[in-house]
Design a protein around this motif. Structure first.
Motif, PDB file in Angstrom:
ATOM      1  N   ASN A  33       0.802  -1.209   0.000  1.00 28.53           N
ATOM      2  CA  ASN A  33       0.000   0.000   0.000  1.00 28.53           C
ATOM      3  C   ASN A  33       0.847   1.277   0.000  1.00 28.53           C
ATOM      4  OD1 ASN A  33      -2.526   1.158  -0.064  1.00 28.53           O
ATOM      5  ND2 ASN A  33      -2.657   1.392   2.157  1.00 28.53           N
TER       6      ASN A  33
ATOM      7  N   HIS B  83       0.372  -2.992   6.364  1.00 30.57           N
ATOM      8  CA  HIS B  83      -0.141  -1.948   5.473  1.00 30.57           C
ATOM      9  C   HIS B  83       0.322  -0.593   5.956  1.00 30.57           C
ATOM     10  CE1 HIS B  83      -2.812  -4.665   3.289  1.00 30.57           C
ATOM     11  NE2 HIS B  83      -2.856  -5.310   4.439  1.00 30.57           N
TER      12      HIS B  83
ATOM     13  N   ASP C  49      -0.191   3.188   6.575  1.00 34.78           N
ATOM     14  CA  ASP C  49      -1.258   4.161   6.755  1.00 34.78           C
ATOM     15  C   ASP C  49      -0.618   5.543   6.650  1.00 34.78           C
ATOM     16  OD1 ASP C  49      -3.070   6.003   7.785  1.00 34.78           O
ATOM     17  OD2 ASP C  49      -3.926   4.576   9.204  1.00 34.78           O
TER      18      ASP C  49
ATOM     19  N   THR D 141       2.761   1.692  10.084  1.00 34.62           N
ATOM     20  CA  THR D 141       2.331   0.459   9.427  1.00 34.62           C
ATOM     21  C   THR D 141       1.417  -0.292  10.397  1.00 34.62           C
ATOM     22  OG1 THR D 141       4.240  -0.789  10.271  1.00 34.62           O
ATOM     23  CG2 THR D 141       4.495   0.252   8.121  1.00 34.62           C
ATOM     24  N   ARG D 142       0.491  -1.055   9.830  1.00 34.17           N
ATOM     25  CA  ARG D 142      -0.423  -1.871  10.653  1.00 34.17           C
ATOM     26  C   ARG D 142      -0.373  -3.305  10.178  1.00 34.17           C
ATOM     27  NH1 ARG D 142      -3.625   1.840  13.193  1.00 34.17           N
ATOM     28  NH2 ARG D 142      -3.803   3.791  12.038  1.00 34.17           N
TER      29      ARG D 142
END
Ligand code: ADP
Ligand code: MG
Ligand code: ZN
Length: 501
Positions: free
Chosen positions: A240, A274, A276, A282-283
């Motif tokens: 992403n 991902h 953000d 990041t998550r």
């Protein structure tokens, strides 16, 4: 990020993270997986248009919708472009085999993606960064793109979505996935790698490589290890990333997170994360699939791909000069190192041919590079006649134009394609000859005896102030035509004379 209690430094030899808690020094290991959509007219296995931005589900047919009884037919142009990418990245082009990568997700109506697995088309190459460092390319294989899911509702994620939409226009668009070796060690190098790769893809006509439209997509694998270690730590793969800037931010955030995890006595879990952009973090996503989850097997509906030696050499012959070669060529002509920043900028802006032309036409190389770097970041500059650019820098060198005037004249040249001397004359930029300027300086000195006395006898600070005063007066009198440097030289000469030196 300071809440993690970590400091960053970029001291040679590489970017490191120093833990404030323990003082331990960590280095980063980064490997990038870049997907690029190929600039073909049609999709990889059917005749549907390969076009971004059309009305959803209008560029579809039984093949790319995975309807029973349909069969794939390989797009020759896609293979050609994939081979161009491989050769531009110094890869070996090998006989290859298509494979089915099985997974169940609504963006892939067949429930498998046709990709290449253990026998990819391109292997074992490298990419050279503007700094001269080489990054290994493990493989660059051909595969089809998936459709695009849109999850409506909070968060845009499938979990908790109100409903999901799917657009199959992108399903079956040809992709090449370029996998780097874990050779990158700083966010800046990762950014430089993607910029360089994008420039290569565009230069060879393989892709329009637009991150904002998704025709270039980057996943970053990041791990950390104690500085100096040569073992690989457990990595996370960040998805992403929609811009080069996000790539750098995400890598730095993720590396700091991993250091914090390890230093607090835990282990980094191998997973997809991902980025953000808004939260700047990041998550955790899903835990990473293993190859066996995909149950790869050879695609039974396609024959192995064995490009002939003749086809490969025809591709080599038709490759344009690549950015690294163009940097080397310009540096050589300009007599500077290929790593010189203005050389990289000239190539990036596509102005290297102009610069070489101007140098060949007798223009001073360093002034030509200066103009390219500072004054030619404008559309249309590449159409400038190199001989005229050479003439402009010569006028400058002969003192007929000040640097500021040259910049103005250059802008007008780009707009109109006209001759620099003509533009200079029109704007009243005619050179003041030295005698004329000296006479004017003397006149101004005569009219301001107190200031002059101060200039001659004052301390350095006072002198600096007064030299500004005199230059200002002269600029006013000449409407800015005088060359500031020349004025200063005359003032200093007169001062030395007054002091009897
Ligand atoms: P996979 O098959 O799971 O995608 P690969 O071995 O093909 O894994 O590697 C994928 C990418 O991850 C490559 O770009 C590689 O350079 C990078 N990579 C592998 N191990 C590490 C690591 N420990 N740290 C950082 N990057 C890594
Ligand atoms: Mg992978
Ligand atoms: Zn189709």
């Amino acid at each position: 990020m300071s809440d993690l209690g970590l400091a960053t430094s970029t001291v040679a030899p590489s970017f490191v993270i120093t833990s404030e808690r323990t003082g331990r020094v960590w280095e980063l290991v980064i490997g990038l997986e870049v997907h690029c959509e190929l600039a073909t007219a049609t999709k990889l296995f059917c005749a549907c248009p390969n076009r971004f931005g059309d009305e959803p589900n209008t560029n579809v047919c039984p093949v790319c919708l995975g309807l029973p009884g349909s069969l794939p037919v390989l797009n020759e142009r896609a293979v050609e472009l994939a081979m161009r990418i491989g050769r531009a990245l110094h890869c070996k082009v090998r006989p290859s085999v298509f494979a089915r990568k099985n997974y169940f997700y609504p963006d892939m109506p067949k429930d498998y993606q046709i990709s290449q697995y253990d026998q990819p088309t391109n292997v074992d190459g490298y990419l050279e960064l503007p700094s001269g460092a080489r990054v290994g390319i493990v493989r660059a294989h051909i595969e089809e793109d998936t459709g695009k899911n849109t999850h409506a509702g909070q968060g845009g994620r499938i979990h908790g979505a109100d409903y999901s939409l799917v657009d199959y226009n992108r399903a079956g668009v040809p992709l090449v996935e370029i996998v780097s070796a874990p050779d990158l060690h700083s966010p800046d190098d990762a950014k430089a790698y993607v910029s360089e790769l994008r420039a290569i893809l565009v230069a060879i006509g393989a892709s329009d490589a637009k991150m904002e439209e998704g025709s270039l997509r980057v996943d970053a694998n990041v791990s950390v290890r104690p500085a100096g270690s040569d073992e690989l730590g457990t990595r996370c793969e960040i998805k992403n990333l929609n811009s080069i800037r996000s790539l750098g931010r995400a890598i730095e955030y993720e590396a700091r997170r991993q250091v914090e995890v390890i230093e607090s006595g835990e282990r980094v879990r191998q997973e997809t994360r991902h980025w953000d952009e808004e939260a700047g973090r990041t998550r955790s996503g899903r835990s990473k699939e293993e190859a066996e989850d995909y149950r790869y097997f050879q695609e039974p509906d396609l024959v192995p791909l064995e490009p002939s030696a003749g086809w490969i050499s025809a591709i080599d012959e038709n490759l344009p000069l690549l950015p690294a070669e163009r940097r080397a060529r310009l540096a050589e002509r300009a007599g500077v190192e290929p790593t010189h920043s203005s050389v990289a900028i000239a190539v990036e802006r596509g102005l290297d041919a102009l610069a070489i032309g101007a140098i060949d036409a007798g223009g001073d190389a360093s002034r030509v590079l200066t103009h390219v770097e500072h004054n030619l970041a404008v559309g249309g500059a590449e159409d400038l006649d190199p001989a005229l650019l050479a003439e402009l820098v010569t006028m400058e060198l002969e003192g007929k134009l000040t640097a500021t005037q040259a910049k103005t004249v250059l802008a007008a040249m780009v707009d109109s394609g006209r001759h620099p001397a003509e533009i200079a004359r029109e704007r009243g930029f005619e050179a003041m000859d030295t005698g004329e300027l000296e006479a004017l300086v003397d006149e101004i000195i005569g009219a301001n005896p107190t200031e002059w006395d101060d200039f001659v006898n004052g301390d350095e600070k006072r002198r600096g102030k007064l030299s500004g005063f005199f230059t200002g007066q002269i600029m006013k009198a000449t409407k800015g035509k005088a060359d500031g440097k020349a004025v200063n030289a005359i003032l200093n000469k007169r001062r030395a004379q007054a002091l009897g030196q």
